[in-house]
Motif scaffolding. Sequence first.
Motif, mmCIF file in Angstrom:
data_model
loop_
_atom_site.group_PDB
_atom_site.id
_atom_site.type_symbol
_atom_site.label_atom_id
_atom_site.label_comp_id
_atom_site.label_asym_id
_atom_site.label_seq_id
_atom_site.Cartn_x
_atom_site.Cartn_y
_atom_site.Cartn_z
ATOM 1 N N THR A 17 -4.006 -6.779 8.766
ATOM 2 C CA THR A 17 -2.429 -7.203 8.704
ATOM 3 C C THR A 17 -1.813 -6.420 7.798
ATOM 4 O OG1 THR A 17 -3.044 -8.919 6.906
ATOM 5 C CG2 THR A 17 -3.667 -9.586 9.102
ATOM 6 N N THR A 18 -0.470 -6.561 7.755
ATOM 7 C CA THR A 18 0.453 -5.987 6.769
ATOM 8 C C THR A 18 0.135 -6.459 5.315
ATOM 9 O OG1 THR A 18 2.186 -7.683 7.292
ATOM 10 C CG2 THR A 18 2.329 -5.625 8.275
ATOM 11 N N TYR A 19 -0.274 -7.779 5.215
ATOM 12 C CA TYR A 19 -0.584 -8.441 4.125
ATOM 13 C C TYR A 19 -1.708 -7.642 3.611
ATOM 14 C CZ TYR A 19 -2.120 -11.838 0.483
ATOM 15 O OH TYR A 19 -2.599 -12.241 -0.555
ATOM 16 N N THR A 20 -2.763 -7.309 4.192
ATOM 17 C CA THR A 20 -3.715 -6.488 3.840
ATOM 18 C C THR A 20 -3.397 -5.186 3.424
ATOM 19 O OG1 THR A 20 -5.411 -7.741 5.406
ATOM 20 C CG2 THR A 20 -6.278 -5.644 4.430
ATOM 21 N N LEU A 21 -2.573 -4.347 4.089
ATOM 22 C CA LEU A 21 -2.092 -3.291 3.598
ATOM 23 C C LEU A 21 -1.557 -3.289 2.296
ATOM 24 C CD1 LEU A 21 -0.391 -1.709 6.731
ATOM 25 C CD2 LEU A 21 -2.656 -1.124 6.008
ATOM 26 N N ILE A 22 -0.790 -4.235 1.978
ATOM 27 C CA ILE A 22 0.076 -4.475 0.669
ATOM 28 C C ILE A 22 -0.945 -4.635 -0.236
ATOM 29 C CG2 ILE A 22 1.513 -5.802 -0.414
ATOM 30 C CD1 ILE A 22 3.184 -5.979 2.184
ATOM 31 N N THR A 23 -2.015 -5.977 -0.290
ATOM 32 C CA THR A 23 -2.693 -6.242 -1.202
ATOM 33 C C THR A 23 -3.827 -5.733 -1.494
ATOM 34 O OG1 THR A 23 -3.874 -7.981 0.272
ATOM 35 C CG2 THR A 23 -1.925 -8.604 -1.140
ATOM 36 N N LYS A 24 -4.653 -5.212 -0.402
ATOM 37 C CA LYS A 24 -5.929 -4.435 -0.794
ATOM 38 C C LYS A 24 -5.627 -2.819 -0.717
ATOM 39 C CE LYS A 24 -10.468 -3.643 1.322
ATOM 40 N NZ LYS A 24 -11.467 -4.320 2.285
ATOM 41 N N GLY A 26 -2.598 -1.312 -1.249
ATOM 42 C CA GLY A 26 -1.286 -0.688 -2.091
ATOM 43 C C GLY A 26 -0.155 -0.246 -1.529
ATOM 44 N N ILE A 27 -0.009 -0.332 -0.180
ATOM 45 C CA ILE A 27 1.179 -0.234 0.566
ATOM 46 C C ILE A 27 2.435 -0.831 0.144
ATOM 47 C CG2 ILE A 27 2.063 0.243 2.683
ATOM 48 C CD1 ILE A 27 -0.191 2.116 2.527
ATOM 49 N N THR A 45 2.364 8.960 3.100
ATOM 50 C CA THR A 45 2.097 7.488 3.618
ATOM 51 C C THR A 45 1.311 7.668 5.120
ATOM 52 O OG1 THR A 45 3.899 6.635 2.661
ATOM 53 C CG2 THR A 45 3.193 5.201 4.381
ATOM 54 N N LEU A 46 1.721 8.537 5.663
ATOM 55 C CA LEU A 46 1.229 8.584 7.263
ATOM 56 C C LEU A 46 -0.559 8.829 7.054
ATOM 57 C CD1 LEU A 46 1.143 8.692 10.232
ATOM 58 C CD2 LEU A 46 2.009 11.302 9.990
ATOM 59 N N GLU A 47 -0.750 9.855 6.069
ATOM 60 C CA GLU A 47 -2.178 10.168 5.786
ATOM 61 C C GLU A 47 -2.676 9.010 5.177
ATOM 62 O OE1 GLU A 47 -4.813 13.529 3.245
ATOM 63 O OE2 GLU A 47 -2.612 13.445 3.094
ATOM 64 N N LYS A 48 -2.349 8.367 4.573
ATOM 65 C CA LYS A 48 -2.844 7.094 3.845
ATOM 66 C C LYS A 48 -3.178 5.982 4.847
ATOM 67 C CE LYS A 48 -2.491 4.102 -0.094
ATOM 68 N NZ LYS A 48 -1.842 3.875 -1.219
ATOM 69 N N LEU A 49 -2.317 5.830 5.833
ATOM 70 C CA LEU A 49 -2.483 4.741 6.641
ATOM 71 C C LEU A 49 -3.620 5.087 7.852
ATOM 72 C CD1 LEU A 49 1.326 3.879 7.861
ATOM 73 C CD2 LEU A 49 -0.422 2.374 6.760
ATOM 74 N N CYS A 50 -3.613 6.731 8.133
ATOM 75 C CA CYS A 50 -4.618 7.137 8.931
ATOM 76 C C CYS A 50 -6.163 7.080 8.337
ATOM 77 C CB CYS A 50 -4.438 8.620 9.473
ATOM 78 S SG CYS A 50 -3.073 8.679 10.416
ATOM 79 N N ASN A 51 -6.173 7.095 7.093
ATOM 80 C CA ASN A 51 -7.271 6.902 6.212
ATOM 81 C C ASN A 51 -7.899 5.461 6.343
ATOM 82 O OD1 ASN A 51 -7.939 9.500 5.739
ATOM 83 N ND2 ASN A 51 -6.793 9.499 3.976
ATOM 84 N N ILE A 52 -6.858 4.618 6.164
ATOM 85 C CA ILE A 52 -6.985 3.264 6.060
ATOM 86 C C ILE A 52 -7.567 2.560 7.499
ATOM 87 C CG2 ILE A 52 -6.030 0.783 5.853
ATOM 88 C CD1 ILE A 52 -4.017 2.248 3.735
ATOM 89 N N LEU A 53 -6.923 3.188 8.424
ATOM 90 C CA LEU A 53 -7.225 2.581 9.749
ATOM 91 C C LEU A 53 -8.388 3.624 10.420
ATOM 92 C CD1 LEU A 53 -3.306 1.814 10.879
ATOM 93 C CD2 LEU A 53 -5.462 0.241 10.318
#
Length: 68
Positions: A17-24, A26-27, A45-53
Amino acid sequence: MVDYSPLWATMKQKQITTYTLITKYGINTRTIFNLKHNKGITVYTLEKLCNILQCTPNDVLRFIDSNS
């Protein structure tokens, strides 16, 4: 024009979720706002999202021809 609809589909598939992106992860909330409103984000940010997902940029964004 940039469209982030692939991001929302990828997040739903991965159950993040977006909540997870923010809290876990640090987005920043401003970044979430930019994503929701199809505004620009940094390559970092794009690279960070790709790594997270664990996905590729094509799973986060797509380009729409503004001449259409």
